[in-house]
Design an enzyme around this catalytic site. Structure first.
Site, mmCIF file in Angstrom:
data_model
loop_
_atom_site.group_PDB
_atom_site.id
_atom_site.type_symbol
_atom_site.label_atom_id
_atom_site.label_comp_id
_atom_site.label_asym_id
_atom_site.label_seq_id
_atom_site.Cartn_x
_atom_site.Cartn_y
_atom_site.Cartn_z
ATOM 1 N N ALA A 127 -15.956 4.345 -18.152
ATOM 2 C CA ALA A 127 -16.577 5.641 -17.883
ATOM 3 C C ALA A 127 -15.580 6.785 -18.008
ATOM 4 C CB ALA A 127 -17.197 5.640 -16.491
ATOM 5 N N GLY A 128 -14.373 6.465 -18.422
ATOM 6 C CA GLY A 128 -13.373 7.520 -18.574
ATOM 7 C C GLY A 128 -12.690 7.886 -17.266
ATOM 8 N N SER A 134 -9.734 0.574 -15.250
ATOM 9 C CA SER A 134 -8.830 -0.557 -15.522
ATOM 10 C C SER A 134 -7.447 -0.290 -14.943
ATOM 11 C CB SER A 134 -8.775 -0.867 -17.020
ATOM 12 O OG SER A 134 -8.264 0.224 -17.735
ATOM 13 N N ALA A 135 -6.959 0.935 -15.061
ATOM 14 C CA ALA A 135 -5.638 1.259 -14.502
ATOM 15 C C ALA A 135 -5.654 1.154 -12.979
ATOM 16 C CB ALA A 135 -5.219 2.665 -14.919
ATOM 17 N N ASP A 156 -3.057 7.205 -16.914
ATOM 18 C CA ASP A 156 -3.972 6.617 -15.928
ATOM 19 C C ASP A 156 -3.206 5.857 -14.843
ATOM 20 O OD1 ASP A 156 -5.772 7.558 -17.766
ATOM 21 O OD2 ASP A 156 -6.948 5.724 -17.905
HETATM 22 C C1 MEV Z 1 -7.528 7.847 -21.191
HETATM 23 O O1 MEV Z 1 -7.757 8.077 -19.816
HETATM 24 C C2 MEV Z 1 -6.769 8.987 -21.781
HETATM 25 C C3 MEV Z 1 -6.409 8.880 -23.257
HETATM 26 O O2 MEV Z 1 -5.615 10.026 -23.547
HETATM 27 C C4 MEV Z 1 -5.654 7.606 -23.558
HETATM 28 C C5 MEV Z 1 -4.266 7.580 -22.967
HETATM 29 O O3 MEV Z 1 -3.697 8.628 -22.651
HETATM 30 O O4 MEV Z 1 -3.710 6.466 -22.845
HETATM 31 C C6 MEV Z 1 -7.637 8.926 -24.147
#
Ligand code: MEV
Length: 326
Positions: free
Chosen positions: A111-112, A116-117, A159
């Protein structure tokens, strides 16, 4: 028995651009991944995980082999990064122990929001807390970063950093986090749009575009980097109107590099139309979530209009603490 919790995150500006060294602004929010670790009498590692949807996955790792107990074709893939987080934490702490790991995440996956992190960070913290009695954030960061690398090849580390340290961070790849202090609490609405493509795939797609059209795309990176710096200034000055405007521009930059979708654009526009200072997609894009910066007086109006269009809406502010033992 040791229990740890780690926060999820929203990126206020600079996702994707951060992968190539531009600064990004990221905040920890109060949706958590939780992990319990308990030492075992043998040297195997058993991981049981209940995800956001209530689905349970179980694996056991013994004598360098993974045994899958859930019989789901995704179980091994889903729990592999968690296992890496456990194994790396043991390796960096120079310990050889067997552990039972229980994960319970409130964070919707894909979901952004950095689910996972946060899971990898909470897991590493619970493990190190269990075997050493206190946590070491350097080891947690390193172990969780290795887990992230197994999920998407080229993570910037943003993250893992925010889940570990919390607060509001001006992040640059490869550099120590720069903590930004605000003397007020901005309000963010987080709107969950739905599942999206894998982060690694989206990152690759953007990098390919940059390689193909450097004279067009490189200036957007510089623009995004400058935008992040201006956004920090605006937030520090409590100039939320400017902050919102910058977030809107950031959304369009993300759209220009191909990670927005018609639905994300629609929801961002709804939030702005209903009175948010500004809104943008957050995280890797391609679906996932949006964030909107709102004034308290507009909160209900923006929130209820989004609730009519999407599955889940959270109201969040920045949480100061990163991963911790509870
Ligand atoms: C993911 O939360 C953010 C991105 O910029 C990927 C990353 O920074 O590893 C899309």
């Amino acid at each position: 028995v040791t229990k740890a919790i780690a926060p999820s995150k929203i990126i206020l500006s600079g996702e994707h651009f951060v992968v190539e060294g531009e600064p990004a602004l990221v905040a920890a929010i109060d949706i958590y991944a939780k992990c319990i670790a308990e030492e075992r009498f043998d040297e195997s590692i058993r991981i049981e995980s209940k995800d956001y949807f209530g689905k349970i996955h179980v694996i056991k790792y013994s004598k360098n082999k993974i045994i899958d107990y859930a019989g789901d074709k995704n179980t091994k893939r889903i729990l592999r990064p968690v296992l890496i987080s456990v194994l790396k934490t043991l390796e960096y702490s120079e310990q050889k122990k067997g552990l039972d790991i229980y994960i319970n995440s409130e964070i919707p996956p894909s979901a952004g929001l950095g689910s996972s992190a946060a899971v990898a960070v909470a897991t590493s913290a619970a493990v190190i807390g269990e075997i050493k009695g206190n946590i070491n954030k350097e080891i947690i960061w390193k172990a969780a970063f290795e887990a992230e690398r197994a999920v998407h090849k080229n993570p910037s580390g943003i993250d893992v950093t925010i889940s570990t340290f919390g607060g509001l961070i001006l992040y640059k790849k490869g550099e120590k986090p720069n903590f930004i202090k605000l003397d007020y609490k901005p309000i963010f609405i987080v709107g969950l749009i739905g599942k999206r493509a894998k982060t690694g795939k989206l990152v690759e797609k953007v990098l390919k575009l940059k390689k193909e059209f450097p004279s067009i795309i490189n200036p957007l990176y510089i623009s995004a980097g400058n935008l992040t710096i201006k956004l920090v200034e605006a937030l520090k000055n409590k100039d939320l109107k400017t902050a919102g405007l910058l977030m809107n521009i950031n959304h369009r930059l993300l759209s220009a590099i191909g990670v927005s979708t018609p639905k994300l654009d629609m929801i961002v526009n709804t939030a702005i139309k209903k009175g948010a200072y500004g809104a943008k997609l957050t995280g890797a894009g391609g679906g996932g979530s949006i964030i909107a910066l709102v004034d308290e007086s507009k909160l209900e109006k923006v929130k209820s209009s989004l609730e009519k269009k999407i599955k889940k809406v959270y109201v969040s502010s920045i949480v100061e603490e990163g991963v911790k033992i509870v």
